[in-house]
Structure formats: structure tokens, C-alpha cells
Motif scaffolding. Structure first.
Motif, PDB file in Angstrom:
ATOM      1  N   GLY A 159      -4.818  25.043 -63.404  1.00 23.56           N
ATOM      2  CA  GLY A 159      -4.358  26.267 -62.495  1.00 23.56           C
ATOM      3  C   GLY A 159      -3.129  25.782 -61.942  1.00 23.56           C
ATOM      4  N   LEU A 160      -2.671  27.126 -61.377  1.00 24.87           N
ATOM      5  CA  LEU A 160      -1.244  27.103 -60.956  1.00 24.87           C
ATOM      6  C   LEU A 160      -1.264  26.298 -59.592  1.00 24.87           C
ATOM      7  N   THR A 161      -2.315  26.466 -58.799  1.00 26.56           N
ATOM      8  CA  THR A 161      -2.299  25.708 -57.506  1.00 26.56           C
ATOM      9  C   THR A 161      -1.978  24.190 -57.536  1.00 26.56           C
ATOM     10  N   ARG A 162      -2.798  23.454 -58.461  1.00 29.73           N
ATOM     11  CA  ARG A 162      -2.824  22.099 -58.672  1.00 29.73           C
ATOM     12  C   ARG A 162      -1.606  21.638 -59.159  1.00 29.73           C
ATOM     13  N   ALA A 163      -1.327  22.363 -60.139  1.00 31.09           N
ATOM     14  CA  ALA A 163       0.051  22.220 -61.263  1.00 31.09           C
ATOM     15  C   ALA A 163       1.350  22.119 -60.243  1.00 31.09           C
ATOM     16  N   LEU A 164       1.496  23.035 -59.433  1.00 31.68           N
ATOM     17  CA  LEU A 164       2.443  23.161 -58.321  1.00 31.68           C
ATOM     18  C   LEU A 164       2.306  22.078 -57.429  1.00 31.68           C
ATOM     19  N   THR A 165       1.320  21.763 -56.973  1.00 30.10           N
ATOM     20  CA  THR A 165       1.116  20.635 -55.822  1.00 30.10           C
ATOM     21  C   THR A 165       1.536  19.424 -56.550  1.00 30.10           C
ATOM     22  N   GLU A 166       0.954  19.075 -57.796  1.00 25.78           N
ATOM     23  CA  GLU A 166       1.374  17.893 -58.429  1.00 25.78           C
ATOM     24  C   GLU A 166       3.045  17.784 -58.759  1.00 25.78           C
ATOM     25  N   GLY A 167       3.447  18.974 -59.052  1.00 22.28           N
ATOM     26  CA  GLY A 167       4.951  18.932 -59.518  1.00 22.28           C
ATOM     27  C   GLY A 167       5.862  18.766 -58.109  1.00 22.28           C
ATOM     28  N   LEU A 168       5.460  19.252 -56.946  1.00 26.15           N
ATOM     29  CA  LEU A 168       6.302  19.098 -55.768  1.00 26.15           C
ATOM     30  C   LEU A 168       6.194  17.698 -55.491  1.00 26.15           C
ATOM     31  N   ALA A 169       5.005  16.929 -55.591  1.00 32.61           N
ATOM     32  CA  ALA A 169       4.878  15.480 -55.221  1.00 32.61           C
ATOM     33  C   ALA A 169       5.873  14.588 -55.973  1.00 32.61           C
ATOM     34  N   LEU A 170       6.309  15.294 -57.040  1.00 34.70           N
ATOM     35  CA  LEU A 170       7.191  14.520 -58.198  1.00 34.70           C
ATOM     36  C   LEU A 170       8.708  14.711 -57.942  1.00 34.70           C
ATOM     37  N   SER A 171       9.024  15.897 -56.908  1.00 37.26           N
ATOM     38  CA  SER A 171      10.465  16.146 -56.830  1.00 37.26           C
ATOM     39  C   SER A 171      10.970  14.941 -55.902  1.00 37.26           C
ATOM     40  N   ASP A 172      12.476  14.532 -56.342  1.00 34.91           N
ATOM     41  CA  ASP A 172      13.102  13.612 -55.765  1.00 34.91           C
ATOM     42  C   ASP A 172      13.886  14.408 -54.370  1.00 34.91           C
ATOM     43  N   HIS A 173      13.896  15.569 -54.351  1.00 39.63           N
ATOM     44  CA  HIS A 173      14.698  16.430 -53.432  1.00 39.63           C
ATOM     45  C   HIS A 173      13.968  17.213 -52.380  1.00 39.63           C
ATOM     46  N   ASP A 174      14.436  17.521 -51.395  1.00 35.71           N
ATOM     47  CA  ASP A 174      13.518  18.377 -50.385  1.00 35.71           C
ATOM     48  C   ASP A 174      13.803  19.706 -50.759  1.00 35.71           C
ATOM     49  N   ILE A 175      15.007  20.219 -51.451  1.00 31.33           N
ATOM     50  CA  ILE A 175      15.225  21.710 -51.841  1.00 31.33           C
ATOM     51  C   ILE A 175      14.565  21.627 -53.115  1.00 31.33           C
ATOM     52  N   VAL A 176      13.690  22.626 -53.413  1.00 34.94           N
ATOM     53  CA  VAL A 176      13.130  22.716 -54.435  1.00 34.94           C
ATOM     54  C   VAL A 176      12.971  24.501 -55.205  1.00 34.94           C
ATOM     55  N   ALA A 177      13.405  24.721 -56.037  1.00 36.65           N
ATOM     56  CA  ALA A 177      13.623  25.934 -56.741  1.00 36.65           C
ATOM     57  C   ALA A 177      12.538  26.100 -57.694  1.00 36.65           C
ATOM     58  N   ARG A 178      11.798  27.463 -57.734  1.00 38.52           N
ATOM     59  CA  ARG A 178      10.732  27.719 -58.558  1.00 38.52           C
ATOM     60  C   ARG A 178      11.138  28.456 -59.521  1.00 38.52           C
TER      61      ARG A 178
END
Length: 281
Positions: free
Chosen positions: A75-94
Motif C-alpha cells: 500500500g501507498l503509506t508504507r511504500a512512501l515511508t520506505e521511499g522517504l527513508a531512502l532519499s539522500d536529500h531533505d527536499i523531496v518531490a512527489r
């Protein structure tokens, strides 16, 4: 020098291969200000055609891609949570895997975040899935006070358009399960926490309206999500008792009216005509 940012895009088996390829290209290679990283979250197994489109897009990308595969659809909630944790940057675009970013999108949003906003969305054009006809234009509230007032009754941001600071998202506990409304719940908590917010009124994303789009806005599942959200908003005192009762009654009725009525109401109050829109093809 512009602060680097990551693009966060989830994809799952229900996404169309051609739509995904266009969404990816429009948000990466076709942007005048390109992300420094793409975090592509594959939420469970996908079919051969979509898998091939993902592989081709990743291989052709000039921007580094983190292709994160989740074994089962979570589901989307967990997918986005795991994706955010993999970002190298503080600014994130969806970005969603079936919409289109217009070329100047990030060039207009990211500087606003650099200047102090922690959450910024944009307007959207809506186009039909079958022939690309533009059918609507969403123009959001742009000032912080107007956004805060509007958010007591409606989601003030279109999720596929937002750019935010991951630190501001993390500060309120990140994405949390809320039926079909995890984005509204996140944005409300950010506003309640005092996040600096804004919207670019100009449509910078083209949102695909497929078959069943208005049907999905109604029914018992949507009503249960709506009720859970309204109780949660009241629970953190984001809404008053009067606002809670108004929302449950008006938004609740909206979930159960016939689909043609729901579509007409949406067109009347949310989406505007869009004669100046670019082609969606």
C-alpha cells in the motif's frame, strides 16, 4: 546554487506501462530543473510490460535511480515511508506513476522550498485517460492563511503535485495509515504543527482521470475512510466540533450520492474549465 532534491515515485501492478514511462520522463529528463536522485518504489510484483518499462526508464535515466522493490504489495503509506527513508536529500518531490509533470514544475517549486516553505503544491490540469482531452483545472489556495482555513473542510494540496522537506514530514510522524486519505491526514498534521506552506496556483501537473475516477470517490469504503479522517482531525483539535459535524454530514452525503451527481458537484466546486491547457498527448 540550487539545493539538490529527490523525486519520490511509487509504482504498483495496477499502473500502465506507457503511462509510467511518460510520467517518469516528464518528471526527470524533461524538467528544466532536474532532481539529483530518483527514488522509485515498486510496491509488490508487477507484470512483464510494466517491468520492462521500469527497466528501460531506469537504464536511460541520466539521474541516479534507487529502485526499491517491496516483495509484496503493502500500500501507498508504507511504500512512501520506505521511499522517504531512502532519499539522500531533505527536499523531496512527489509524483504518481500515471500523471505528467510540466517542464517548469520543479524550477518553480524548489526555489520556494529553499526560500522557507516546507510544503508547496501546485495547480493541476485534469485530462481524460482515453483521448487526452483536458476536462478541468484545479486552482488551489496559495496563501498560508487561506490554505489553513480551507484545510478544515478540504484537502488543500493535490498529493501528486507537492514538494516538501522530509524533515517537516518526519517531525509530525510521517505518512500514517488513514484509509484512502493518508495525504490529507499528513498535510493537516503539518499545518497544525506550524509548517510553512504554500501553493503555486499555476497548473504544473497534468492529472489523469481514468475510468471509475468518480466512482472511487464514493461508496462505503470511502465513507469509512472519511469518518476515520474526520475523527482524527477532531482528535488533534484541528477542527472544531461544529466543523466536524459539518464535514461528516456534507462530505458524508457526497460519498453516497449517485455517481453523475458526484461528478457534477466535483466539476462545479473543485475543477474549473481549462481552455488554456497544453496538450496531454
Amino acid at each position: 546554487m540550487t539545493e539538490p532534491f529527490a523525486l519520490l515515485m511509487p509504482v504498483y501492478r495496477g499502473d500502465d506501462a506507457a503511462h509510467f514511462a511518460k510520467a517518469f520522463a516528464s518528471s526527470v529528463t524533461q524538467q528544466t530543473l532536474k532532481p539529483a536522485q530518483v527514488v522509485l518504489v515498486q510496491d509488490g510484483p508487477v507484470g512483464h510490460e510494466l517491468a520492462a518499462a521500469i527497466e528501460a526508464s531506469v537504464a536511460a535515466s541520466e539521474v541516479p535511480v534507487v529502485h526499491h522493490r517491496i516483495a509484496e504489495n503493502v500500500g501507498l503509506t508504507r511504500a512512501l515511508t520506505e521511499g522517504l527513508a531512502l532519499s539522500d536529500h531533505d527536499i523531496v518531490a512527489r509524483m504518481d506513476a500515471d500523471d505528467i509533470s510540466l517542464p517548469e514544475r520543479f524550477a518553480k517549486q524548489v526555489p520556494l522550498v529553499e526560500a522557507g516553505l516546507e510544503l508547496v503544491g501546485t495547480g493541476m490540469y485534469e485530462f481524460l485517460d482515453d483521448d487526452g482531452t483536458i476536462v478541468g483545472k484545479r486552482v488551489p489556495r496559495s496563501e498560508a492563511d487561506d490554505i489553513a482555513a480551507y484545510s478544515r473542510f478540504h484537502d488543500p494540496f493535490s498529493h501528486p503535485t507537492v514538494v516538501y522537506r522530509r524533515s517537516a514530514v518526519d517531525r509530525v510522524g510521517g505518512y500514517q495509515p488513514m484509509g484512502l486519505m493518508e495525504d490529507y491526514w499528513l498535510f493537516a498534521r503539518m499545518i497544525a504543527d506550524g509548517a510553512a506552506v504554500g501553493n503555486v496556483p499555476e497548473p504544473l501537473v497534468m492529472y489523469r482521470v481514468g475510468a471509475g475516477a468518480y466512482a472511487r470517490r464514493g461508496g462505503r469504503a470511502q465513507w469509512r475512510s472519511e469518518l476515520a479522517l474526520q475523527r482524527a482531525l477532531r482528535g488533534i483539535r484541528f477542527t472544531t466540533r461544529g466543523q466536524y459535524l459539518r464535514n461528516v454530514s456534507i462530505r458524508g452525503v457526497y460519498r453516497f450520492v449517485p455517481e453523475p451527481v458526484r461528478k457534477a458537484a466535483y466539476r462545479r466546486f473543485i475543477a474549473r474549465s481549462a481552455k488554456d491547457a497544453p496538450a496531454a498527448s
